[in-house]
Scaffold this active site. Structure first.
Site, PDB file in Angstrom:
ATOM      1  CG  HIS A 110       3.347   2.031  -3.322  1.00 24.76           C
ATOM      2  ND1 HIS A 110       3.567   2.609  -4.559  1.00 24.76           N
ATOM      3  CD2 HIS A 110       4.328   2.495  -2.514  1.00 24.76           C
ATOM      4  CE1 HIS A 110       4.638   3.385  -4.488  1.00 24.76           C
ATOM      5  NE2 HIS A 110       5.122   3.329  -3.268  1.00 24.76           N
ATOM      6  CB  VAL A 113       3.884  12.543  -3.098  1.00 24.95           C
ATOM      7  CG1 VAL A 113       2.802  12.182  -4.107  1.00 24.95           C
ATOM      8  CG2 VAL A 113       3.290  12.607  -1.699  1.00 24.95           C
ATOM      9  CG  HIS A 149      -6.246   2.620 -14.437  1.00 24.86           C
ATOM     10  ND1 HIS A 149      -4.975   3.043 -14.767  1.00 24.86           N
ATOM     11  CD2 HIS A 149      -6.110   1.363 -13.948  1.00 24.86           C
ATOM     12  CE1 HIS A 149      -4.104   2.076 -14.512  1.00 24.86           C
ATOM     13  NE2 HIS A 149      -4.775   1.045 -14.018  1.00 24.86           N
ATOM     14  CG  HIS A 179      12.535 -11.872 -10.848  1.00 24.48           C
ATOM     15  ND1 HIS A 179      12.374 -10.551 -10.498  1.00 24.48           N
ATOM     16  CD2 HIS A 179      11.945 -12.591  -9.854  1.00 24.48           C
ATOM     17  CE1 HIS A 179      11.735 -10.471  -9.347  1.00 24.48           C
ATOM     18  NE2 HIS A 179      11.458 -11.699  -8.932  1.00 24.48           N
ATOM     19  N   GLY A 262      21.718   4.845   4.792  1.00 21.95           N
ATOM     20  CA  GLY A 262      21.700   4.530   6.211  1.00 21.95           C
ATOM     21  C   GLY A 262      20.442   4.966   6.908  1.00 21.95           C
TER      22      GLY A 262
END
Length: 311
Positions: A110, A113, A149, A179, A262
């Site tokens: 993913h 910007v 990295h 969770h 929206g």
């Protein structure tokens, strides 16, 4: 343009070019499918272009979206921490993408910007940059994590010795499923509300992050895309994709902002994988590669200090 003067037009020009460059690079890497281009307009103002590649040779689904939207009132997600901006109009532009490869040995990735400006009484009341990129492997390799990295650090190094560590840590904290008590993947970079450097330096940093995504990701794709796999690996990939759905629908700021303003729903949810599965109380068998993902990778780690022995 002075250091402190925000200019949406120069940001939009860069983002449109980035949109094209990443689209071309991913399409070439796939080699079996092309992106569908969908332009759209937002009734309240602005619009964008969503590009989606499906059923490719390498990528089961890849979506990359450019947007430039205008709104008469900031949503609750944007004013929760900034009550002084309540009632302001806004202008937001960005490029976001999520790549879901077919081969379970190729990580999902993913990147995003973006630039945001709030407007009151016809004048900029606040502005900031945000973004980053992160990697979500299913069958990780230390050398791939190290490359990811190292490239992330290269994007940050020109801006100060502590920038990579700061935004790497922010990424670990942001892409965390509370969770599940696990990180979404092996991290990368995440930054938001960036304006303290002034417009030009902040914009330069956003460009550096955007420009480093392809060099960070595509070498991993090339290395892993032909790795043999079977039904077991595919089932585990689909199960772990469920975590991606959970994060994006529960925690992701961009998704929440899009829904509250929206936005075009197909563009907002194009980050979701095409196929996914859940399994009640799944536990990986001890000593398996699946167990290694949980034990060794789904927690914050100082990857460069632990793995980069050339430093």
């Amino acid at each position: 343009m002075s250091t402190g003067t925000p200019s949406t037009s120069v940001v939009i020009a860069y983002l449109r070019d980035l949109h094209n460059r990443i689209t071309n690079a991913l399409q070439q890497a796939d080699g079996g499918a092309t992106f569908r281009h969908d332009s759209w307009q937002r009734p309240e103002g602005g619009g964008g272009e969503s590009r989606v590649l499906r059923e490719g040779a390498v990528f089961e689904q890849a979506g990359i979206n450019f947007s430039h939207v205008l709104g008469g009132k900031l949503p609750a997600s944007a004013t929760a921490q900034r009550p002084e901006l309540e009632g302001a109009s806004f202008e937001a532009t960005g490029v976001s993408l999520v790549i879901h490869p077919r081969n379970p040995y190729v990580p999902t990735s993913h990147a995003n910007v973006r630039f945001f400006m709030a407007i009151k009484d016809g004048l900029p009341a606040a502005w900031w940059f945000g973004g980053g990129f992160d990697l979500t492997p299913y069958y990780p390799f230390e050398e791939d994590v190290l490359h990811w990295h190292r490239t992330s650090k290269s994007a940050c190094d020109p801006f100060g010795p502590d920038v990579y560590a700061k935004y790497k840590d922010w990424c670990d904290r942001y892409f965390y499923l509370k969770h599940r008590h696990e990180t979404r993947g092996v991290g990368g970079l995440f930054f938001d509300d960036l304006n303290e450097w002034g417009f030009e330096q902040s914009f330069s940093f956003m460009r550096s992050v955007g420009d480093h995504y392809v060099p960070a990701y595509l070498p991993i794709v090339e290395k892993r895309k032909d790795t043999p796999y079977g039904e077991r690996e595919r089932n585990f990939q689909l199960y772990r994709r469920g975590r991606y759905v959970e994060f994006n629908l529960v925690y992701d700021r961009g998704t929440i902002f899009g829904l509250q303003t929206g936005g075009r729903i197909e563009s907002i949810l194009m980050s979701l994988p095409p196929l996914v599965r859940w399994e009640y109380d799944y536990q990986p068998a001890p000593g398996t590669p699946e167990a290694s993902l949980y034990a060794d990778y789904l927690r914050p780690r100082n990857w460069l200090a632990e793995l980069d022995h050339s430093r």
